[in-house]
Design a protein around this motif. Structure first.
Motif, PDB file in Angstrom:
ATOM      1  N   LEU A 136       0.862  -1.226   0.055  1.00 18.55           N
ATOM      2  CA  LEU A 136      -0.070   0.006  -0.077  1.00 18.55           C
ATOM      3  C   LEU A 136       0.891   1.262   0.009  1.00 18.55           C
ATOM      4  CD1 LEU A 136      -2.790  -1.004   2.595  1.00 18.55           C
ATOM      5  CD2 LEU A 136      -3.070  -0.809   0.247  1.00 18.55           C
ATOM      6  N   MET A 137       1.913   1.216   0.818  1.00 18.46           N
ATOM      7  CA  MET A 137       2.891   2.333   0.879  1.00 18.46           C
ATOM      8  C   MET A 137       3.503   2.432  -0.473  1.00 18.46           C
ATOM      9  SD  MET A 137       2.605   3.667   3.764  1.00 18.46           S
ATOM     10  CE  MET A 137       4.373   4.510   3.725  1.00 18.46           C
ATOM     11  N   TYR A 138       3.877   1.484  -0.993  1.00 17.75           N
ATOM     12  CA  TYR A 138       4.662   1.520  -2.320  1.00 17.75           C
ATOM     13  C   TYR A 138       3.750   2.252  -3.471  1.00 17.75           C
ATOM     14  CZ  TYR A 138       6.778   0.112  -6.609  1.00 17.75           C
ATOM     15  OH  TYR A 138       7.614   0.085  -7.866  1.00 17.75           O
TER      16      TYR A 138
ATOM     17  N   HIS B  38       2.413 -12.730  -4.753  1.00 25.28           N
ATOM     18  CA  HIS B  38       1.314 -12.333  -5.170  1.00 25.28           C
ATOM     19  C   HIS B  38       0.065 -12.397  -4.340  1.00 25.28           C
ATOM     20  CE1 HIS B  38       1.990 -12.978  -9.525  1.00 25.28           C
ATOM     21  NE2 HIS B  38       2.978 -13.845  -9.168  1.00 25.28           N
ATOM     22  N   ASP B  39       0.144 -13.358  -3.128  1.00 23.58           N
ATOM     23  CA  ASP B  39      -0.953 -13.101  -2.127  1.00 23.58           C
ATOM     24  C   ASP B  39      -0.983 -11.703  -1.465  1.00 23.58           C
ATOM     25  OD1 ASP B  39      -1.398 -15.821  -2.563  1.00 23.58           O
ATOM     26  OD2 ASP B  39      -0.385 -16.439  -0.905  1.00 23.58           O
ATOM     27  N   GLU B  40      -0.024 -11.161  -1.025  1.00 22.76           N
ATOM     28  CA  GLU B  40       0.039 -10.042  -0.519  1.00 22.76           C
ATOM     29  C   GLU B  40      -0.450  -8.837  -1.394  1.00 22.76           C
ATOM     30  OE1 GLU B  40       0.649  -9.226   2.806  1.00 22.76           O
ATOM     31  OE2 GLU B  40       0.185 -11.363   2.921  1.00 22.76           O
ATOM     32  N   ILE B  41      -0.135  -8.858  -2.659  1.00 26.53           N
ATOM     33  CA  ILE B  41      -0.478  -7.899  -3.731  1.00 26.53           C
ATOM     34  C   ILE B  41      -2.077  -8.024  -3.957  1.00 26.53           C
ATOM     35  CG2 ILE B  41      -0.562  -7.593  -6.181  1.00 26.53           C
ATOM     36  CD1 ILE B  41       2.531  -8.729  -6.028  1.00 26.53           C
ATOM     37  N   TYR B  42      -2.696  -9.033  -4.274  1.00 25.33           N
ATOM     38  CA  TYR B  42      -4.112  -9.123  -4.135  1.00 25.33           C
ATOM     39  C   TYR B  42      -4.681  -8.754  -2.870  1.00 25.33           C
ATOM     40  CZ  TYR B  42      -3.148 -11.089  -8.609  1.00 25.33           C
ATOM     41  OH  TYR B  42      -2.597 -11.239  -9.793  1.00 25.33           O
ATOM     42  N   LYS B  43      -4.203  -9.215  -1.750  1.00 24.57           N
ATOM     43  CA  LYS B  43      -4.922  -8.297  -0.497  1.00 24.57           C
ATOM     44  C   LYS B  43      -4.673  -6.739  -0.595  1.00 24.57           C
ATOM     45  CE  LYS B  43      -3.789 -12.387   2.436  1.00 24.57           C
ATOM     46  NZ  LYS B  43      -2.846 -12.746   3.794  1.00 24.57           N
ATOM     47  N   ALA B  44      -3.676  -6.268  -0.947  1.00 23.61           N
ATOM     48  CA  ALA B  44      -3.594  -4.812  -1.076  1.00 23.61           C
ATOM     49  C   ALA B  44      -4.480  -4.244  -2.207  1.00 23.61           C
ATOM     50  CB  ALA B  44      -1.969  -4.348  -1.315  1.00 23.61           C
TER      51      ALA B  44
ATOM     52  N   GLU C 135      -8.866  -3.870   8.473  1.00 26.58           N
ATOM     53  CA  GLU C 135      -8.479  -4.626   7.403  1.00 26.58           C
ATOM     54  C   GLU C 135      -7.132  -4.856   6.912  1.00 26.58           C
ATOM     55  OE1 GLU C 135     -11.039  -6.426   5.899  1.00 26.58           O
ATOM     56  OE2 GLU C 135     -12.459  -5.730   7.431  1.00 26.58           O
ATOM     57  N   ILE C 136      -6.191  -4.268   7.767  1.00 28.63           N
ATOM     58  CA  ILE C 136      -4.897  -4.339   7.343  1.00 28.63           C
ATOM     59  C   ILE C 136      -4.099  -5.647   7.977  1.00 28.63           C
ATOM     60  CG2 ILE C 136      -2.395  -3.287   7.747  1.00 28.63           C
ATOM     61  CD1 ILE C 136      -3.661  -0.561   7.053  1.00 28.63           C
ATOM     62  N   GLU C 137      -3.440  -6.464   7.476  1.00 27.96           N
ATOM     63  CA  GLU C 137      -3.223  -7.564   8.204  1.00 27.96           C
ATOM     64  C   GLU C 137      -1.759  -7.321   8.623  1.00 27.96           C
ATOM     65  OE1 GLU C 137      -3.744 -11.224   5.743  1.00 27.96           O
ATOM     66  OE2 GLU C 137      -5.721 -10.829   5.641  1.00 27.96           O
TER      67      GLU C 137
END
Length: 158
Positions: free
Chosen positions: A5-7, A37-43, A113-115
């Motif tokens: 998200l920061m990026y 990928h997993d973190e990208i789709y969550k973001a 919602e932030i993990e």
């Protein structure tokens, strides 16, 4: 997820880049930047939900108002994520009219919602900035928050 998200905020939003980016293209860019990928789709899902909150129909918080003398009571889960300093900072932002009750609720919604295991006040400041950026009519509040985020203390530091 928060790093992504920061990026995205720093590289796309804050640098005034074109916001209409294909999600697959954006995901590929994030993979090239070293994210999973997993973190990208969550973001991306987090950002999509944030964008949905712009719409009055989809956002129950935009219709939420409270009396000036009312106090926000945080749930146990919210207290676990937002420590005393963070909750105090949100109250401070309301007192200086950077946040109102509806944008405060949007911030809390997005924070929850932030993990992440550890959520710091600097993380909260960035979430506030992201929310204000996405709410029409909050340009002045966004500028004030940006000043709070990037202000450098003047004078000698001991």
């Amino acid at each position: 997820m928060f790093d992504i998200l920061m990026y995205l905020f720093e590289n796309l939003v804050h640098n005034q880049s074109e916001m209409m980016v294909d999600q697959d293209e954006l995901a590929d860019e994030l993979v090239r930047a070293g994210f999973h990928h997993d973190e990208i789709y969550k973001a991306l899902a987090w950002l999509e939900k944030l964008c949905e909150l712009q719409s009055t129909d989809a956002n129950p918080y935009l219709q939420y108002t409270s009396e000036p003398s009312s106090t926000r009571i945080y749930t146990y889960e919210e207290q676990q994520r937002l420590d005393t300093d963070s909750r105090g900072f949100l109250l401070f932002l309301e007192h200086i009219n950077v946040l109102d009750s509806s944008t405060r609720e949007m911030v809390i919604d997005r924070v929850m919602e932030i993990e992440t295991k550890e959520f710091l006040i600097i993380d909260l400041k960035w979430v506030v900035l992201m929310v204000l950026f996405n709410v029409p009519g909050k340009e002045l509040a966004y500028e004030q928050m940006e000043e709070l985020l990037f202000e450098v203390p003047e004078g000698l530091l001991h």
